[in-house]
Design a protein around this motif. Sequence first.
Motif, mmCIF file in Angstrom:
data_model
loop_
_atom_site.group_PDB
_atom_site.id
_atom_site.type_symbol
_atom_site.label_atom_id
_atom_site.label_comp_id
_atom_site.label_asym_id
_atom_site.label_seq_id
_atom_site.Cartn_x
_atom_site.Cartn_y
_atom_site.Cartn_z
ATOM 1 N N ARG A 118 10.006 -35.956 1.779
ATOM 2 C CA ARG A 118 9.962 -34.589 1.251
ATOM 3 C C ARG A 118 8.628 -33.924 1.580
ATOM 4 N NH1 ARG A 118 10.579 -32.548 -5.048
ATOM 5 N NH2 ARG A 118 10.827 -30.337 -4.532
ATOM 6 N N PHE A 119 7.527 -34.649 1.365
ATOM 7 C CA PHE A 119 6.213 -34.083 1.662
ATOM 8 C C PHE A 119 6.062 -33.789 3.148
ATOM 9 C CE2 PHE A 119 4.628 -35.182 -2.572
ATOM 10 C CZ PHE A 119 3.722 -34.159 -2.791
ATOM 11 N N ARG A 120 6.514 -34.695 3.991
ATOM 12 C CA ARG A 120 6.408 -34.447 5.429
ATOM 13 C C ARG A 120 7.206 -33.207 5.819
ATOM 14 N NH1 ARG A 120 7.584 -38.155 9.762
ATOM 15 N NH2 ARG A 120 6.073 -36.868 10.847
ATOM 16 N N ALA A 121 8.364 -33.038 5.241
ATOM 17 C CA ALA A 121 9.181 -31.874 5.556
ATOM 18 C C ALA A 121 8.473 -30.593 5.123
ATOM 19 C CB ALA A 121 10.546 -31.977 4.861
ATOM 20 N N VAL A 122 7.878 -30.599 3.946
ATOM 21 C CA VAL A 122 7.156 -29.433 3.451
ATOM 22 C C VAL A 122 6.005 -29.086 4.401
ATOM 23 C CG1 VAL A 122 5.586 -28.640 1.630
ATOM 24 C CG2 VAL A 122 7.774 -29.665 1.028
ATOM 25 N N CYS A 123 5.262 -30.093 4.815
ATOM 26 C CA CYS A 123 4.109 -29.843 5.678
ATOM 27 C C CYS A 123 4.546 -29.358 7.055
ATOM 28 C CB CYS A 123 3.263 -31.099 5.801
ATOM 29 S SG CYS A 123 2.456 -31.560 4.236
ATOM 30 N N ARG A 124 5.628 -29.848 7.581
ATOM 31 C CA ARG A 124 6.132 -29.385 8.867
ATOM 32 C C ARG A 124 6.631 -27.948 8.765
ATOM 33 N NH1 ARG A 124 8.663 -34.568 9.292
ATOM 34 N NH2 ARG A 124 10.612 -33.623 8.589
ATOM 35 N N GLU A 125 7.315 -27.634 7.685
ATOM 36 C CA GLU A 125 7.891 -26.295 7.522
ATOM 37 C C GLU A 125 6.826 -25.214 7.475
ATOM 38 O OE1 GLU A 125 10.163 -26.524 3.982
ATOM 39 O OE2 GLU A 125 11.744 -27.758 4.866
#
Length: 214
Positions: free
Chosen positions: A202-209
């Motif tokens: 979830r955190f990786r997705a947030v940072c990529r977005e």
Amino acid sequence: MNPTEFTTRLTRDRLAAIVRGRSADAALRTVLTLVDEGIGLIEVSLNTDDACEVIARAVREVGRDAFIGAGTVVTRDDLLRARDAGATWIVTPVGGDPVAAAVQAQLPVLAGALTPTEAAAAMTAGATAVKLFPASPGGPAYLRALRDPFPDMPLVPVGGVDAELAPDYFAAGAIAVGVGSPLVGDAAHGGDLEQLRERARRFRAVCREEGPAA
């Protein structure tokens, strides 16, 4: 890793994980799980049980797949122990001796600061970036206010940053976020690693977005 490489990686990944645990074995498992989920900057706090051994074992295990740092570095002796264990970057909640020692050792250092005076002093002392700590009292609005007089200062909020707040910090100008318990949970104390994997994704997705830093 030199300071330029660290800044490049920090700006690209936009996430540094903070592992702090009561069990050395659980802390190591947590580090390895985070690396397996693609998190490449991981700080092992020196108040973790047998922290330097955790750092040394993690460095041997992950090789170049991730960069293992040492956190809660508050003295020159802390810095030397972390360096000797193989830490490739340093995080400190304070300025002064640990920052100077890291600079002397040519290790990237994320230096703790809260006020404008402390942040400016950290950069003058040679910090690679400023750890805005604790970030939670002022939140994203405070970080945005700091960016007004310091538009080019690399700011990394730490303390109370969860997946919901991270986008607000990025919008306010943070180059990355440092995240402990909202990401790690109880994994470093022996908790569920599958839940850790879910949080990491979830955190990786947030940072990529969020894309490039403001």
